[in-house]
Design a protein around this motif. Structure first.
Motif, PDB file in Angstrom:
ATOM      1  N   SER A 170       0.838  -1.200   0.000  1.00 35.05           N
ATOM      2  CA  SER A 170       0.000   0.000   0.000  1.00 35.05           C
ATOM      3  C   SER A 170       0.869   1.244   0.000  1.00 35.05           C
ATOM      4  O   SER A 170       2.068   1.186   0.286  1.00 35.05           O
ATOM      5  N   MET A 171       0.240   2.366  -0.328  1.00 40.57           N
ATOM      6  CA  MET A 171       0.941   3.641  -0.290  1.00 40.57           C
ATOM      7  C   MET A 171       0.003   4.717   0.237  1.00 40.57           C
ATOM      8  O   MET A 171      -1.210   4.686  -0.010  1.00 40.57           O
ATOM      9  N   VAL A 172       0.575   5.639   0.996  1.00 41.16           N
ATOM     10  CA  VAL A 172      -0.178   6.802   1.471  1.00 41.16           C
ATOM     11  C   VAL A 172      -0.129   7.865   0.381  1.00 41.16           C
ATOM     12  O   VAL A 172       0.939   8.189  -0.135  1.00 41.16           O
ATOM     13  N   VAL A 173      -1.292   8.387   0.014  1.00 40.73           N
ATOM     14  CA  VAL A 173      -1.369   9.418  -1.028  1.00 40.73           C
ATOM     15  C   VAL A 173      -1.624  10.762  -0.356  1.00 40.73           C
ATOM     16  O   VAL A 173      -2.690  10.984   0.223  1.00 40.73           O
ATOM     17  N   PRO A 174      -0.647  11.672  -0.392  1.00 41.43           N
ATOM     18  CA  PRO A 174      -0.853  12.989   0.221  1.00 41.43           C
ATOM     19  C   PRO A 174      -1.747  13.866  -0.646  1.00 41.43           C
ATOM     20  O   PRO A 174      -2.114  13.503  -1.761  1.00 41.43           O
ATOM     21  N   ASN A 175      -2.068  15.020  -0.130  1.00 44.16           N
ATOM     22  CA  ASN A 175      -2.825  16.048  -0.871  1.00 44.16           C
ATOM     23  C   ASN A 175      -4.242  15.624  -1.218  1.00 44.16           C
ATOM     24  O   ASN A 175      -4.805  16.092  -2.203  1.00 44.16           O
ATOM     25  N   ILE A 176      -4.847  14.750  -0.413  1.00 44.10           N
ATOM     26  CA  ILE A 176      -6.277  14.485  -0.522  1.00 44.10           C
ATOM     27  C   ILE A 176      -6.915  15.080   0.729  1.00 44.10           C
ATOM     28  O   ILE A 176      -6.681  14.606   1.838  1.00 44.10           O
ATOM     29  N   TYR A 177      -7.697  16.136   0.553  1.00 44.35           N
ATOM     30  CA  TYR A 177      -8.218  16.917   1.660  1.00 44.35           C
ATOM     31  C   TYR A 177      -9.737  16.918   1.676  1.00 44.35           C
ATOM     32  O   TYR A 177     -10.380  16.836   0.634  1.00 44.35           O
ATOM     33  N   PHE A 178     -10.301  17.039   2.880  1.00 41.51           N
ATOM     34  CA  PHE A 178     -11.741  17.033   3.066  1.00 41.51           C
ATOM     35  C   PHE A 178     -12.167  18.271   3.848  1.00 41.51           C
ATOM     36  O   PHE A 178     -11.371  18.877   4.562  1.00 41.51           O
ATOM     37  N   GLU A 179     -13.446  18.622   3.712  1.00 41.33           N
ATOM     38  CA  GLU A 179     -13.988  19.696   4.528  1.00 41.33           C
ATOM     39  C   GLU A 179     -13.911  19.317   6.002  1.00 41.33           C
ATOM     40  O   GLU A 179     -13.955  18.145   6.370  1.00 41.33           O
TER      41      GLU A 179
END
Length: 601
Positions: A490-499
Motif C-alpha cells: 500500500s501507499m499513502v497518497v498525500p494532498n487528498i483533503y476534506f472539509e
C-alpha cells in the motif's frame, strides 16, 4: 447525406469528460464531490431563449437553448467564448427527420463536444466551437423518399464510441469521424438515454404495435444483445442507474431491480404515485422524484423511502447531489400584475433534514431545468438565464453576458450593491434586477408559513480537523506510482483533503485524484482498496464512520471519472491502524491519511 468537416488540431490533450448529462452511471450532475457551500451569485448569463442542460469541462460551461444555439462560457467569469447555431448546420441535410424534438443533452469526450437533435449528431471542437463532423440518424431505406430516421434516445460516449437510439435502430459510431461501427435493428428507441457499466450498454426498447417494453443489455463492441427483460410499459421512459451489480429502473409507479449479469428480476417496489425522474445514486442511496412534486431518498436494499421532501403540486423538481447533500430546483407560480408567472427556487439540503442549508431565488422569471455542479459552483438554467451559484469566498461577485463587472480589492463587504451588466433585461418586463429581486422575495415569502421562513443553521460540536491543508500543499503533487506496488502493498497518497469534520472533498484534492485516475486508466489490471484512516481524537465509532465515508467519497470520485466499480472497494479503519503515536500533533497528522492497497494486478 453526410457532412464531414476536416478540422485537424495538433496536440490534443486529454480533457475532463462528461460521459452523460448527470455524470457517469450515477446520475448525480456532479463529477468531483465538491459541495456548494453557499448561495452567492457568482455570475449570470442571458441567452437568446429558454436554456437547458449545462455541463462543465476544463473551465468552460456548455449549454443549449431551445433555438438550437450551443453556448460556451468561461466557468469563472460567465463571459461568452463562442456560440454555434445548429439550425445552420442541420439545414444541409437533404432529408429530414420525421420527429420533432429539442436539442439533446451535450456530452464531452476529450476535446470533443457532442450535441444531437432530432435530425443529427454534431461533433464540435469544444475549444473554438467549430463543427468537426455531423451525421444523421440512419436512412429509412424502405421509404419511397429519403427520410432520416429520427434520433430519440440521447447519446452517450464510451471507449471512443458514441451510442444513441433512433426509432428503428440502436447505433454505435466512432467519435473521431462519425463512421457507423454497428447498428442493431431489434431495438426501437422512443425516449430517455442509455447508460453503461464497463463494456455493457443498457438501453430500452418499446414496441408500440404490441405494447411491450424491454430493458436491453448490449455488448458495447459488437452491439450483440446479451439479455433483454420485459417490464411494465411506462408512461414516460427513464434511464437506469447501476449499483453493486444491480440495475434500478422506474416504470410507472414501480422501481424494478434487475440483475446486471442476466436481467433477472430481483425486486419490484411500488410507490404511491408515478416516478417522474431517472433515478440517481449517491451516499449509498437511490434518489427519485415522485408525482412531479416530491424527492424521495430510497434504500437500494429494501426499496423503503427513508427521507422525503415535498415541494408542492406540479413543481417539477430537478436535483443534483454531492455525497449526502442534495440540491433541488423547482418551479413556483406568482402573480406579476394580472398574470401568473413561473419562477424558480433553488434549495440545498442535507439528507434527513427538512431545513435548507441555503436558498437561492433567481430574480428573473423562468422555469427550471436540469442543473450541473462543478468545483463547488452550481449552474442553474432557469428561463433564458444560466445562474452560477456558490463561491469559495465571502462576497458574491456577479458577472453578466459578454462583459463582466469585477469588484475592486477594497470592495470587501458582501452586503454592498453589485453592479449588473446593462445588457441584462427581462423577457417579460423592463423591470430591473433589483425590482425583480425585491418583488420576487416579497411575493415568495408571503406564500410561506412561519415555519418555512424560520431557517436556523444547524450547530454541530466542533472536532479537531482531520485534514488541515498545509501552505502551498497543492503546488507539490505526489508522483503516484501505483504500478510499482505489488499485491498486498500500500501507499499513502498525500494532498487528498476534506472539509472540516466532513466527508466532502476539497477542490485542492482534484489534481491528485486526477493523477490517480490517469494511472488507473493506464494500468487497467490494477484493483485497489481505498482506505480511510483517522487519529484518535473523538470516539472510535465516530472516527470509523467518518473514515468509511471519506474512503467512499474517494472511490465515487474515481468511478465518476471513468474507473470501473469492479476495480475498487472502500474501507474505513478509523484510528485502528496508526502510523505514529497519537500523543503529538505531528503523529496525529501522519495518522490522518488516505491509503491505497493493491489487491490485484
Amino acid at each position: 447525406m453526410i457532412i464531414l468537416f476536416l478540422i485537424f488540431f495538433s496536440g490534443i490533450i486529454f480533457a475532463s469528460d462528461w460521459p452523460i448529462y448527470k455524470a457517469n452511471m450515477y446520475f448525480t450532475a456532479n463529477n468531483d464531490h465538491i459541495i456548494v457551500k453557499n448561495n452567492n451569485l457568482k455570475w449570470l448569463y442571458m441567452a437568446q431563449n429558454y436554456v437547458f442542460n449545462p455541463i462543465v469541462s476544463d473551465g468552460r460551461v456548455y449549454f443549449t437553448d431551445i433555438d438550437k444555439i450551443v453556448y460556451a462560457l468561461d466557468e469563472e467569469t460567465g463571459k461568452l467564448l463562442w456560440k454555434l447555431d445548429l439550425f445552420e448546420v442541420s439545414g444541409h441535410f437533404s432529408g429530414k427527420a420525421n420527429v420533432a424534438g429539442k436539442v439533446k443533452y451535450p456530452i464531452i469526450k476529450d476535446n470533443l463536444l457532442f450535441v444531437s437533435d432530432a435530425t443529427a449528431i454534431y461533433c464540435i471542437n469544444k475549444i473554438n466551437g467549430k463543427i468537426i463532423w455531423a451525421r444523421a440518424g440512419l436512412q429509412e431505406f424502405e421509404k419511397t423518399k429519403a427520410v432520416i430516421d429520427g434520433i430519440y434516445a440521447d447519446p452517450i460516449v464510451l471507449y471512443n464510441k458514441i451510442f444513441y437510439g433512433t426509432r428503428k435502430n440502436f447505433i454505435a459510431r466512432e467519435v473521431f469521424n462519425g463512421h457507423v461501427i454497428w447498428a442493431n435493428q431489434e431495438i426501437e428507441s422512443y425516449s430517455g438515454f442509455p447508460t453503461f457499466y464497463d463494456d455493457k450498454i443498457l438501453t430500452q426498447s418499446r414496441d408500440f404495435k404490441n405494447n411491450t417494453f424491454y430493458v436491453v443489455c448490449l455488448e458495447a463492441n459488437s452491439g450483440k444483445i446479451i439479455w433483454k427483460k420485459q417490464i411494465d410499459t411506462p408512461l414516460q421512459i427513464f434511464s437506469p442507474v447501476v449499483y453493486q451489480g444491480r440495475i434500478y429502473i422506474p416504470s410507472g409507479k414501480k422501481l424494478y431491480t434487475l440483475s446486471l449479469s442476466d436481467g433477472s428480476k430481483i425486486n419490484e417496489w411500488e410507490y404511491e404515485d408515478y416516478i417522474t425522474s431517472s433515478p440517481g445514486f449517491t451516499d449509498q442511496e437511490i434518489i427519485v422524484s415522485i408525482g412531479n412534486r416530491k424527492l424521495s431518498v430510497i434504500s437500494p436494499e429494501t426499496g423503503k423511502v427513508k427521507y422525503e421532501l415535498d415541494f408542492g403540486e406540479r413543481t417539477s423538481p430537478y436535483f443534483a447531489s454531492v455525497n449526502d447533500q442534495i440540491y433541488v430546483a423547482y418551479n413556483y407560480i406568482k402573480k406579476v400584475g394580472d398574470k401568473d408567472i413561473v419562477f424558480t427556487a433553488l434549495k440545498a439540503f442535507r439528507f434527513g433534514e427538512k431545513t435548507p442549508l441555503w436558498e437561492f431565488y433567481p430574480p428573473f422569471p423562468g422555469g427550471a431545468s436540469q442543473m450541473a455542479i462543478s468545483r463547488g459552483t452550481l449552474y442553474l438554467p432557469a428561463g433564458n438565464y444560466v445562474y452560477a451559484v456558490g463561491t469559495y469566498y465571502e462576497r458574491a461577485i456577479v458577472y453578466g453576458n459578454d462583459g463582466s463587472y469585477q469588484l475592486a480589492p477594497e470592495e470587501t463587504s458582501s452586503s454592498e450593491q453589485i453592479a449588473m451588466n446593462d445588457k441584462i433585461s427581462s423577457t417579460y418586463s423592463s423591470k430591473s434586477l433589483k425590482e425583480w429581486e425585491d418583488e420576487n422575495e416579497k411575493n415568495y415569502n408571503s406564500s410561506q408559513t412561519k415555519e418555512d421562513k424560520k431557517i436556523e443553521p444547524k450547530v454541530e460540536e466542533r472536532k479537531p480537523d482531520i485534514n488541515i491543508i498545509p501552505p502551498k500543499a497543492v503546488e507539490v503533487l505526489p508522483d503516484v506510482k501505483l504500478e510499482d506496488l505489488e499485491v498486498g502493498e500500500s501507499m499513502v497518497v498525500p494532498n487528498i483533503y476534506f472539509e472540516f469534520n466532513q466527508a466532502y472533498l476539497r477542490r485542492e484534492s482534484i489534481s491528485t485524484l486526477d493523477k490517480i485516475v490517469d494511472k488507473l486508466k493506464k494500468n487497467p489490471r490494477i484493483k485497489l482498496e481505498i482506505q480511510g484512516h483517522t487519529d484518535n481524537i473523538g470516539t472510535k465509532e465516530y472516527n470509523k464512520k467518518l473514515s468509511e465515508k471519506r474512503a467512499n467519497a474517494v472511490m465515487e470520485y474515481l468511478i465518476k471519472n471513468g474507473i470501473s466499480p469492479e476495480r475498487l472497494r472502500a474501507k474505513g479503519y478509523g484510528e485502528t491502524k496508526p502510523l505514529a503515536s497519537n500523543d503529538t500533533e505531528e503523529g496525529r497528522s501522519r495518522n490522518r491519511r488516505t491509503e491505497f492497497l493493491i489487491i490485484e494486478k
